[in-house]
Motif scaffolding. Structure first.
Motif, PDB file in Angstrom:
ATOM      1  N   TYR A   1      -2.452  16.096  -6.232  1.00 53.25           N
ATOM      2  CA  TYR A   1      -2.567  14.917  -5.773  1.00 53.25           C
ATOM      3  C   TYR A   1      -1.363  15.194  -5.189  1.00 53.25           C
ATOM      4  CZ  TYR A   1      -7.377  12.921  -7.447  1.00 53.25           C
ATOM      5  OH  TYR A   1      -8.303  12.932  -7.198  1.00 53.25           O
ATOM      6  N   ILE A   2      -0.993  14.135  -4.274  1.00 52.95           N
ATOM      7  CA  ILE A   2       0.321  14.002  -3.960  1.00 52.95           C
ATOM      8  C   ILE A   2       0.029  12.118  -4.626  1.00 52.95           C
ATOM      9  CG2 ILE A   2       1.704  13.459  -2.098  1.00 52.95           C
ATOM     10  CD1 ILE A   2       0.412  15.824  -0.828  1.00 52.95           C
ATOM     11  N   PHE A   3       1.891  12.172  -4.924  1.00 57.78           N
ATOM     12  CA  PHE A   3       1.987  10.596  -5.217  1.00 57.78           C
ATOM     13  C   PHE A   3       3.321   9.925  -4.070  1.00 57.78           C
ATOM     14  CE2 PHE A   3       3.540   6.927  -8.156  1.00 57.78           C
ATOM     15  CZ  PHE A   3       3.472   6.261  -7.546  1.00 57.78           C
ATOM     16  N   PHE A   4       2.825   9.092  -3.695  1.00 65.38           N
ATOM     17  CA  PHE A   4       4.249   9.061  -2.740  1.00 65.38           C
ATOM     18  C   PHE A   4       5.096   7.669  -3.190  1.00 65.38           C
ATOM     19  CE2 PHE A   4       1.299  10.850   0.541  1.00 65.38           C
ATOM     20  CZ  PHE A   4       2.367  11.553   1.468  1.00 65.38           C
ATOM     21  N   LYS A   5       7.045   8.375  -3.010  1.00 70.21           N
ATOM     22  CA  LYS A   5       7.464   7.350  -3.900  1.00 70.21           C
ATOM     23  C   LYS A   5       8.227   6.859  -2.519  1.00 70.21           C
ATOM     24  CE  LYS A   5       9.538   9.544  -8.380  1.00 70.21           C
ATOM     25  NZ  LYS A   5      10.750  10.202  -8.521  1.00 70.21           N
ATOM     26  N   LYS A   6       8.790   7.189  -1.043  1.00 68.95           N
ATOM     27  CA  LYS A   6       9.341   6.586  -0.646  1.00 68.95           C
ATOM     28  C   LYS A   6       8.511   7.925   1.441  1.00 68.95           C
ATOM     29  CE  LYS A   6      13.091   6.832   0.377  1.00 68.95           C
ATOM     30  NZ  LYS A   6      14.560   7.030   0.437  1.00 68.95           N
TER      31      LYS A   6
ATOM     32  N   LEU B   1       0.631  -1.107  -0.190  1.00 67.87           N
ATOM     33  CA  LEU B   1      -0.180  -0.051   0.022  1.00 67.87           C
ATOM     34  C   LEU B   1       0.671   1.632  -0.067  1.00 67.87           C
ATOM     35  CD1 LEU B   1      -2.840  -1.318   2.657  1.00 67.87           C
ATOM     36  CD2 LEU B   1      -3.056  -1.006   0.209  1.00 67.87           C
ATOM     37  N   ASP B   2       1.804   0.864   0.377  1.00 70.21           N
ATOM     38  CA  ASP B   2       3.135   2.499   0.921  1.00 70.21           C
ATOM     39  C   ASP B   2       3.195   3.160  -0.678  1.00 70.21           C
ATOM     40  OD1 ASP B   2       2.270   2.926   3.377  1.00 70.21           O
ATOM     41  OD2 ASP B   2       3.981   2.105   3.930  1.00 70.21           O
ATOM     42  N   ARG B   3       3.500   1.350  -1.771  1.00 64.78           N
ATOM     43  CA  ARG B   3       3.870   2.037  -3.070  1.00 64.78           C
ATOM     44  C   ARG B   3       3.128   2.304  -3.432  1.00 64.78           C
ATOM     45  NH1 ARG B   3       7.165   0.199   0.711  1.00 64.78           N
ATOM     46  NH2 ARG B   3       8.939   0.825   0.500  1.00 64.78           N
TER      47      ARG B   3
END
Length: 438
Positions: A428-433, A377-379
């Motif tokens: 939107y914010i797309f998390f890489k890490k 999910l974090d990815r």
């Protein structure tokens, strides 16, 4: 990996192999994977630890019985005593007394003996077998300390995501451990332990003497010792552990509604190394690739969010069957951070990453399934968020030490990394890490 965990793992591998026999094609293997029911290694480990504590308690009781009536070596020797303290002298003792001028004194022009050699039998406690028993005591003491350290790491703490500190399994283990620690403390206070421990030299390679084989109590300790020092098949354990976590990764993807690429459904799974079956998945705007890299012995997790761009975020995941992360720390290199968005290692009990030293993700105990689900999910994490705010403040730690360039933000405090993009006029914010602790 503890021995009981390895045995449970082998049971899961048997289930996986049986499942593979029925579902050899990738499509069938993945689509029906919910029907593959595996044992939780954590749950079984807790149960088996309690059984191990009972075994240790039994052996400590055996050792207490040995201490009460140990085997001794009986040997005789001449000692010098006052005349009034000696009994009848043996011939050899009498001759030694006559010859030793130190024992004679002149009184009133007569030579009178004041001390004599007296032959006595001496019981020697520090024999080979009793040295071995002290070795077993120290072995058990070390085992208890390791278990205590392990369960200390599982104690729950209060944080933002946790409001219950109750854990009956950990509490039961501590009750047993405290009882065992008190028991071994009393053993180490005995004359037997202190006497045999003087100038102690452990036995390099224990040989089965008659006493260790034929005395029931000593033999029980000997069997326990052999069982405790038995080495596990490390290579087999590593292989099986990777297979187990690979299945959990597939289950997590299936739970999140990812579909196997249609072009791969008739691909045959790698029967010798299931985790080397390179597969790809998709869901709406996401594409995921999962493959094993033989050169670095880790999984590469590729994620594409087509809402943002078509470039894949590369993530590296290692599997650690030891739970001590020593190999990960030894093999870690900063080149991994340059090539991959994240570089992490998962064990049965936690996920860790290297950032100014080794860091563990979870403060509180979570299941291995939950760890893998969180990892996936974090990815994929995307949230709505104001670009005006989060180009200056980290959405993870709230710090404003942000490096912002070309819609990519890196928090210089917690090292989280994310992209800003717009879709349908929404930000939107797309998390890489994601660098957060639970």
């Amino acid at each position: 990996m503890k021995l009981n965990e390895e045995k449970s793992l082998k049971g899961n591998i048997s289930l996986i192999n049986d499942y593979l026999d029925k579902h050899s094609l990738s499509g069938s293997f993945y689509n029906e994977i919910d029907s593959l029911k595996l044992f939780s290694l954590q749950d079984i480990s807790f149960e088996n630890d309690l059984k191990t504590f009972n075994d240790i308690n039994f052996i400590l009781s055996v050792i207490i019985s040995i201490i009460s009536h140990p085997h001794l070596s009986n040997k005789g020797e001449d000692i010098i005593v006052k005349v009034g303290q000696s009994g009848a002298l043996k011939d050899d003792s009498f001759k030694k007394t006559i010859k030793d001028a130190r024992l004679w004194k002149r009184r009133n022009n007569q030579m009178i003996v004041e001390e004599v050699y007296n032959y006595v039998n001496v019981d020697e406690l520090k024999i080979y077998e009793n040295v071995f028993i002290v070795m077993v005591i120290r072995l058990i003491d070390n085992q208890i300390n390791k278990y205590d350290e392990f369960y200390n790491s599982l104690i729950s703490v209060v944080n933002d995501n946790f409001d219950c500190l109750s854990n009956d399994k950990v509490a039961d283990a501590f009750d047993k451990l405290n009882f065992l620690k008190n028991k071994i403390r009393k053993i180490k206070e005995t004359f037997f332990y202190k006497e045999v421990s003087k100038n102690f030299k452990p036995i390099a390679k224990v040989q089965p003497t008659n006493i260790l084989l034929k005395d029931r109590l000593y033999n029980l300790c000997f069997k326990y010792y052999k069982k405790s020092i038995t080495k596990n098949e490390d290579e087999v354990s590593r292989h099986d552990f990777k297979t187990y976590f690979y299945i959990l990764l597939l289950k997590a993807l299936k739970k999140n509604d990812f579909k196997l690429y249609p072009s791969l459904v008739n691909q045959t799974m790698n029967k010798n190394n299931i985790y080397k079956s390179n597969l790809s998945f998709s869901k709406k705007n996401y594409h995921i690739g999962l493959k094993y890299d033989n050169s670095i012995h880790g999984f590469i997790f590729l994620v594409v969010n087509t809402d943002f761009n078509k470039k894949a975020n590369r993530h590296l995941l290692f599997i650690d069957e030891t739970n001590n992360y020593i190999k990960f720390e030894k093999n870690y290199t900063q080149e991994f951070d340059k090539e991959y968005e994240t570089c992490e290692v998962i064990s049965l009990w936690n996920i860790a990453y290297y950032q100014d030293g080794l860091n563990k993700r979870y403060f509180n105990l979570v299941s291995e399934e939950k760890m893998i689900e969180d990892y996936v999910l974090d990815r994929l994490l995307v949230v709505e968020g104001s670009h005006k705010i989060y180009s200056k403040y980290c959405p993870i730690c709230k710090n404003k030490n942000i490096d912002y360039e070309d819609d990519e933000c890196t928090c210089l405090s917690c090292s989280s990394k994310y992209n800003l993009y717009v879709k349908n006029d929404k930000e939107y914010i797309f998390f890489k890490k994601v660098r957060r602790l639970f």
